[in-house]
Design an enzyme around this catalytic site. Sequence first.
Site, PDB file in Angstrom:
ATOM      1  N   TYR A  54       0.833  -1.206   0.000  1.00 57.16           N
ATOM      2  CA  TYR A  54       0.000   0.000   0.000  1.00 57.16           C
ATOM      3  C   TYR A  54       0.861   1.248   0.000  1.00 57.16           C
ATOM      4  O   TYR A  54       2.069   1.185   0.207  1.00 57.16           O
ATOM      5  CB  TYR A  54      -0.943  -0.008   1.213  1.00 57.16           C
ATOM      6  CG  TYR A  54      -0.258   0.341   2.526  1.00 57.16           C
ATOM      7  CD1 TYR A  54       0.560  -0.571   3.170  1.00 57.16           C
ATOM      8  CD2 TYR A  54      -0.409   1.601   3.102  1.00 57.16           C
ATOM      9  CE1 TYR A  54       1.198  -0.242   4.365  1.00 57.16           C
ATOM     10  CE2 TYR A  54       0.223   1.940   4.292  1.00 57.16           C
ATOM     11  CZ  TYR A  54       1.023   1.015   4.918  1.00 57.16           C
ATOM     12  OH  TYR A  54       1.662   1.346   6.084  1.00 57.16           O
TER      13      TYR A  54
ATOM     14  N   LYS B  55       6.475  -1.873   1.787  1.00 62.22           N
ATOM     15  CA  LYS B  55       5.322  -1.289   2.468  1.00 62.22           C
ATOM     16  C   LYS B  55       4.166  -2.281   2.403  1.00 62.22           C
ATOM     17  O   LYS B  55       3.224  -2.160   1.625  1.00 62.22           O
ATOM     18  CB  LYS B  55       4.949   0.075   1.857  1.00 62.22           C
ATOM     19  CG  LYS B  55       4.209   0.971   2.831  1.00 62.22           C
ATOM     20  CD  LYS B  55       4.309   2.416   2.439  1.00 62.22           C
ATOM     21  CE  LYS B  55       3.413   3.338   3.259  1.00 62.22           C
ATOM     22  NZ  LYS B  55       3.571   3.280   4.692  1.00 62.22           N
TER      23      LYS B  55
ATOM     24  N   GLU C 107      13.152   2.774  13.391  1.00 61.10           N
ATOM     25  CA  GLU C 107      12.228   3.844  12.974  1.00 61.10           C
ATOM     26  C   GLU C 107      11.074   3.858  13.963  1.00 61.10           C
ATOM     27  O   GLU C 107      11.199   3.280  15.047  1.00 61.10           O
ATOM     28  CB  GLU C 107      11.760   3.615  11.535  1.00 61.10           C
ATOM     29  CG  GLU C 107      11.098   2.274  11.304  1.00 61.10           C
ATOM     30  CD  GLU C 107      10.628   2.051   9.859  1.00 61.10           C
ATOM     31  OE1 GLU C 107      10.348   3.019   9.150  1.00 61.10           O
ATOM     32  OE2 GLU C 107      10.539   0.870   9.464  1.00 61.10           O
TER      33      GLU C 107
ATOM     34  N   LEU D  35      11.436   1.302   6.501  1.00 55.83           N
ATOM     35  CA  LEU D  35      10.786   1.785   5.288  1.00 55.83           C
ATOM     36  C   LEU D  35      11.541   3.023   4.799  1.00 55.83           C
ATOM     37  O   LEU D  35      11.850   3.905   5.604  1.00 55.83           O
ATOM     38  CB  LEU D  35       9.327   2.147   5.572  1.00 55.83           C
ATOM     39  CG  LEU D  35       8.578   2.526   4.304  1.00 55.83           C
ATOM     40  CD1 LEU D  35       8.218   1.269   3.506  1.00 55.83           C
ATOM     41  CD2 LEU D  35       7.336   3.332   4.597  1.00 55.83           C
TER      42      LEU D  35
HETATM   43  N1  PDD Z   1       3.383   5.422   7.141  1.00 54.49           N
HETATM   44  N2  PDD Z   1       8.071   4.043   8.407  1.00 54.49           N
HETATM   45  C1  PDD Z   1       6.916   3.361   8.495  1.00 54.49           C
HETATM   46  C2  PDD Z   1       6.901   2.061   9.218  1.00 54.49           C
HETATM   47  C3  PDD Z   1       5.748   3.892   7.913  1.00 54.49           C
HETATM   48  O1  PDD Z   1       4.604   3.211   7.978  1.00 54.49           O
HETATM   49  C4  PDD Z   1       5.803   5.160   7.254  1.00 54.49           C
HETATM   50  C5  PDD Z   1       4.602   5.764   6.602  1.00 54.49           C
HETATM   51  C6  PDD Z   1       7.041   5.826   7.197  1.00 54.49           C
HETATM   52  C7  PDD Z   1       7.202   7.158   6.489  1.00 54.49           C
HETATM   53  O2  PDD Z   1       7.081   7.016   5.105  1.00 54.49           O
HETATM   54  P1  PDD Z   1       6.640   8.245   4.179  1.00 54.49           P
HETATM   55  O3  PDD Z   1       7.556   9.371   4.499  1.00 54.49           O
HETATM   56  O4  PDD Z   1       6.829   7.732   2.814  1.00 54.49           O
HETATM   57  O5  PDD Z   1       5.209   8.567   4.503  1.00 54.49           O
HETATM   58  C8  PDD Z   1       8.152   5.236   7.781  1.00 54.49           C
HETATM   59  C9  PDD Z   1       2.165   5.833   6.506  1.00 54.49           C
HETATM   60  C10 PDD Z   1       1.939   7.308   6.578  1.00 54.49           C
HETATM   61  C11 PDD Z   1       1.016   5.008   7.039  1.00 54.49           C
HETATM   62  O6  PDD Z   1       1.196   3.786   7.119  1.00 54.49           O
HETATM   63  O7  PDD Z   1      -0.041   5.544   7.346  1.00 54.49           O
END
Ligand code: PDD
Length: 290
Positions: A35, A149, A181, A205
Amino acid sequence: MFVYPVILSQDKFVHRDSLNYPFEERSMQFGDGVYEVIRIYNGTYYLLDEHVDRLYRSAEAIKINLDLDKDKLIALLHDLMERNNMTEDGKVYLQVTRGSAPRDHVFPLDAAPNMYAYVVKVPRNTELLSNGVATITHRDIRWEYCFIKSLNLLPNVLAKQEAKDHHCYEAILHKDGLVTECSASNVYLVKNGSIYTHPATENILHGCVRMRVEQFTNDLQIPFIEEAFRIEDIGKADELFLTSSTSEVLPIIEVDGQQIADGKPGNITKKLQAAYEKDANILNKSTVNQ
Ligand code: PDD
């Protein structure tokens, strides 16, 4: 939570009330899919190409073959916004699964991927962006392919709930004391003018906002050191912050009940927030610069 009425289902547009999802579906039975969450400001996508590229990388990593090409998907996502007359701040949730098939662990031979995307209204949380958030630390019990993801978010869900139970915003995850993270965001420590964060390996991620923050630090001549820090380093940090598409660049002012530095968002964090606002072309400048 306001969900806009038009949903993208495969390459068609349907009303959200008429979306019939099969019960024998790989995402529901195995979490077998990937996703993206893409931020929208004033009806315009932010970092759209980066998110779409990562979606294809995630799909490829779990051997889902998308027969839709990237340009077509991007065009459909723009169409989705237009059909919803979306001109506000929000996000798109986009999901691709291995498809619908009778339940069996092995890949179905004749199933085609299912894709859907919908738009949600999400105002910026200006109060948190200005004041910062409290967090907890939590063991990182996830698998070894966190760069994908994937829809398998149970460890993330449990960690985030633990944070909520402690009246905190996020859980900072660590493997044997080494910070990876957060449950749904990337995390950074500032010490003596340099930023430290876990390298973009398979264990985290590779955040789209993280990638952008690295570029901001180049412009601002702030050293960006991809070196994991330890839980014990947090107490000595000058600043701590996290990033994600929905959280933006968010100051962390407390970890496990302990204040970070003077308990206020730090200067480097504020500079990155300003760079983010400029880059995302956010017209409402009500947050960090006031
Ligand atoms: N989450 N690390 C994890 C585990 C994440 O689920 C996310 C993003 C990020 C940051 O990624 P980005 O900068 O591309 O949004 C890092 C999204 C927002 C979610 O699952 O809702």
